[in-house]
Motif scaffolding. Structure first.
Motif, PDB file in Angstrom:
ATOM      1  N   ASP A 106       0.838  -1.201   0.000  1.00  0.00           N
ATOM      2  CA  ASP A 106       0.000   0.000   0.000  1.00  0.00           C
ATOM      3  C   ASP A 106       0.878   1.260   0.000  1.00  0.00           C
ATOM      4  O   ASP A 106       1.087   1.870   1.051  1.00  0.00           O
ATOM      5  N   PRO A 107       1.399   1.637  -1.170  1.00  0.00           N
ATOM      6  CA  PRO A 107       2.277   2.804  -1.219  1.00  0.00           C
ATOM      7  C   PRO A 107       1.566   4.133  -0.967  1.00  0.00           C
ATOM      8  O   PRO A 107       2.226   5.143  -0.735  1.00  0.00           O
ATOM      9  N   THR A 108       0.235   4.140  -0.973  1.00  0.00           N
ATOM     10  CA  THR A 108      -0.468   5.400  -0.696  1.00  0.00           C
ATOM     11  C   THR A 108      -0.177   5.879   0.721  1.00  0.00           C
ATOM     12  O   THR A 108      -0.139   7.087   0.971  1.00  0.00           O
ATOM     13  N   ARG A 109       0.067   4.954   1.643  1.00  0.00           N
ATOM     14  CA  ARG A 109       0.440   5.348   3.001  1.00  0.00           C
ATOM     15  C   ARG A 109       1.744   6.145   2.989  1.00  0.00           C
ATOM     16  O   ARG A 109       1.891   7.128   3.703  1.00  0.00           O
ATOM     17  N   LEU A 110       2.697   5.725   2.143  1.00  0.00           N
ATOM     18  CA  LEU A 110       3.970   6.447   2.031  1.00  0.00           C
ATOM     19  C   LEU A 110       3.761   7.835   1.434  1.00  0.00           C
ATOM     20  O   LEU A 110       4.416   8.791   1.839  1.00  0.00           O
ATOM     21  N   LYS A 111       2.845   7.925   0.479  1.00  0.00           N
ATOM     22  CA  LYS A 111       2.562   9.239  -0.105  1.00  0.00           C
ATOM     23  C   LYS A 111       2.044  10.192   0.965  1.00  0.00           C
ATOM     24  O   LYS A 111       2.428  11.354   1.013  1.00  0.00           O
ATOM     25  N   ASP A 112       1.186   9.677   1.842  1.00  0.00           N
ATOM     26  CA  ASP A 112       0.674  10.511   2.938  1.00  0.00           C
ATOM     27  C   ASP A 112       1.779  10.844   3.934  1.00  0.00           C
ATOM     28  O   ASP A 112       1.941  11.995   4.336  1.00  0.00           O
ATOM     29  N   GLU A 113       2.537   9.830   4.325  1.00  0.00           N
ATOM     30  CA  GLU A 113       3.575  10.019   5.342  1.00  0.00           C
ATOM     31  C   GLU A 113       4.664  10.988   4.883  1.00  0.00           C
ATOM     32  O   GLU A 113       5.155  11.800   5.661  1.00  0.00           O
TER      33      GLU A 113
ATOM     34  N   GLY B 270       1.319  16.672 -12.170  1.00  0.00           N
ATOM     35  CA  GLY B 270       0.396  15.552 -12.262  1.00  0.00           C
ATOM     36  C   GLY B 270       0.311  14.789 -10.959  1.00  0.00           C
ATOM     37  O   GLY B 270       0.752  15.243  -9.908  1.00  0.00           O
ATOM     38  N   ASN B 271      -0.244  13.598 -11.045  1.00  0.00           N
ATOM     39  CA  ASN B 271      -0.435  12.762  -9.876  1.00  0.00           C
ATOM     40  C   ASN B 271       0.819  11.919  -9.634  1.00  0.00           C
ATOM     41  O   ASN B 271       1.133  11.042 -10.436  1.00  0.00           O
ATOM     42  N   PRO B 272       1.543  12.152  -8.545  1.00  0.00           N
ATOM     43  CA  PRO B 272       2.766  11.375  -8.308  1.00  0.00           C
ATOM     44  C   PRO B 272       2.455   9.926  -7.972  1.00  0.00           C
ATOM     45  O   PRO B 272       1.426   9.612  -7.391  1.00  0.00           O
ATOM     46  N   ARG B 273       3.367   9.046  -8.380  1.00  0.00           N
ATOM     47  CA  ARG B 273       3.256   7.625  -8.064  1.00  0.00           C
ATOM     48  C   ARG B 273       4.586   7.160  -7.478  1.00  0.00           C
ATOM     49  O   ARG B 273       5.647   7.659  -7.838  1.00  0.00           O
ATOM     50  N   ILE B 274       4.501   6.230  -6.559  1.00  0.00           N
ATOM     51  CA  ILE B 274       5.713   5.660  -5.962  1.00  0.00           C
ATOM     52  C   ILE B 274       6.323   4.710  -6.987  1.00  0.00           C
ATOM     53  O   ILE B 274       5.673   3.786  -7.461  1.00  0.00           O
ATOM     54  N   ALA B 275       7.598   4.940  -7.326  1.00  0.00           N
ATOM     55  CA  ALA B 275       8.279   4.115  -8.316  1.00  0.00           C
ATOM     56  C   ALA B 275       9.138   3.025  -7.671  1.00  0.00           C
ATOM     57  O   ALA B 275       9.282   1.932  -8.224  1.00  0.00           O
TER      58      ALA B 275
ATOM     59  N   TYR C  80       9.820   8.686  -6.377  1.00  0.00           N
ATOM     60  CA  TYR C  80       8.503   8.855  -6.987  1.00  0.00           C
ATOM     61  C   TYR C  80       8.629   9.643  -8.277  1.00  0.00           C
ATOM     62  O   TYR C  80       9.630  10.302  -8.547  1.00  0.00           O
ATOM     63  N   SER C  81       7.590   9.563  -9.086  1.00  0.00           N
ATOM     64  CA  SER C  81       7.559  10.226 -10.379  1.00  0.00           C
ATOM     65  C   SER C  81       6.102  10.412 -10.771  1.00  0.00           C
ATOM     66  O   SER C  81       5.202  10.184  -9.972  1.00  0.00           O
ATOM     67  N   SER C  82       5.885  10.818 -12.007  1.00  0.00           N
ATOM     68  CA  SER C  82       4.533  10.863 -12.572  1.00  0.00           C
ATOM     69  C   SER C  82       4.658  10.627 -14.063  1.00  0.00           C
ATOM     70  O   SER C  82       5.766  10.601 -14.609  1.00  0.00           O
ATOM     71  N   GLU C  83       3.528  10.475 -14.718  1.00  0.00           N
ATOM     72  CA  GLU C  83       3.572  10.240 -16.164  1.00  0.00           C
ATOM     73  C   GLU C  83       4.146  11.435 -16.910  1.00  0.00           C
ATOM     74  O   GLU C  83       4.711  11.290 -17.983  1.00  0.00           O
ATOM     75  N   GLN C  84       4.018  12.632 -16.361  1.00  0.00           N
ATOM     76  CA  GLN C  84       4.515  13.835 -17.009  1.00  0.00           C
ATOM     77  C   GLN C  84       6.009  14.071 -16.737  1.00  0.00           C
ATOM     78  O   GLN C  84       6.644  14.856 -17.420  1.00  0.00           O
ATOM     79  N   ALA C  85       6.569  13.408 -15.725  1.00  0.00           N
ATOM     80  CA  ALA C  85       7.962  13.653 -15.331  1.00  0.00           C
ATOM     81  C   ALA C  85       8.906  12.721 -16.078  1.00  0.00           C
ATOM     82  O   ALA C  85       8.573  11.583 -16.361  1.00  0.00           O
ATOM     83  N   ASP C  86      10.101  13.224 -16.373  1.00  0.00           N
ATOM     84  CA  ASP C  86      11.093  12.399 -17.052  1.00  0.00           C
ATOM     85  C   ASP C  86      12.219  11.974 -16.102  1.00  0.00           C
ATOM     86  O   ASP C  86      13.229  11.450 -16.535  1.00  0.00           O
TER      87      ASP C  86
END
Length: 191
Positions: free
Chosen positions: A58-65, A77-82, A106-112
């Motif tokens: 559950d990486p969403t917990r890390l996004k919050d923390e 954009g919406n960041p995702r844990i990579a 972390y990254s997002s679809e828009q980030a390189d």
């Protein structure tokens, strides 16, 4: 040229008294980490790595923390844990003596590129840092058993990291390390 440079750094590290490589790029140190993971009891393993296991589920917990949200992250954009790294520290007898907090890329679809979050502490003097680096689970098999299978996954990751150290130098890894699995990711994932 990158492979030649990596090979030269490896030779200088292994053939001189200079400590050039981080332990995560030294196959000897990674093998010591495998030994340490094999030696600890299930209870010790659970104490050290259960948080890592749940964070991969559950990486969403890390996004919050770590405050990685659309308005607070360094990416559009919406960041995702990579990738999630859990390092542990071993002594000269390959005993785990300390663990470090989770470190996140972390990254997002828009980030390189990838960005980092979380504390970046070092192991105490006289110990060696061993990094386990895994992406969040997409679909864990239903028969995945914790802690046995997760310990095996972490060991597989260290074996694959050894494989990738050799490939990074343009060499074929030793047969026992030339296996399938997630090792060192491509991209800017080095701390």
């Amino acid at each position: 040229m990158d492979q030649v440079l990596a090979r030269a750094r490896f030779e200088a590290h292994t053939q001189t008294e200079y400590d050039i490589l981080r332990s995560g790029w030294d196959p000897t140190q990674l093998r010591r980490g495998i030994d340490a993971l094999k030696r600890i009891s299930d209870d010790e393993f659970d104490d050290l790595f259960y948080e890592y296991y749940t964070a991969l589920h559950d990486p969403t917990r890390l996004k919050d923390e770590y405050d990685i949200g659309p308005d607070t992250a360094e990416v559009e954009g919406n960041p995702r844990i990579a990738l999630v790294i859990k390092s542990f520290c071993i002594d000269d007898q390959n005993e785990i003596v300390n663990d470090l907090p989770l470190f996140v890329f972390y990254s997002s679809e828009q980030a390189d590129k990838n960005y980092t979050a979380g504390p970046d502490p070092d192991c105490p003097s006289g110990t060696t840092e061993i990094p386990s680096m895994l992406p969040p689970f997409k679909d864990a098999p239903e028969d995945f058993v914790y802690p046995e299978d997760f310990r095996g996954l972490m060991i597989n990751n260290l074996i694959c990291q050894i494989r990738d150290v050799y490939r990074n130098m343009g060499e074929r890894p030793p047969k026992q390390y030339d296996i399938d699995g997630f090792g060192k990711p491509h991209g800017n994932f080095d701390r």
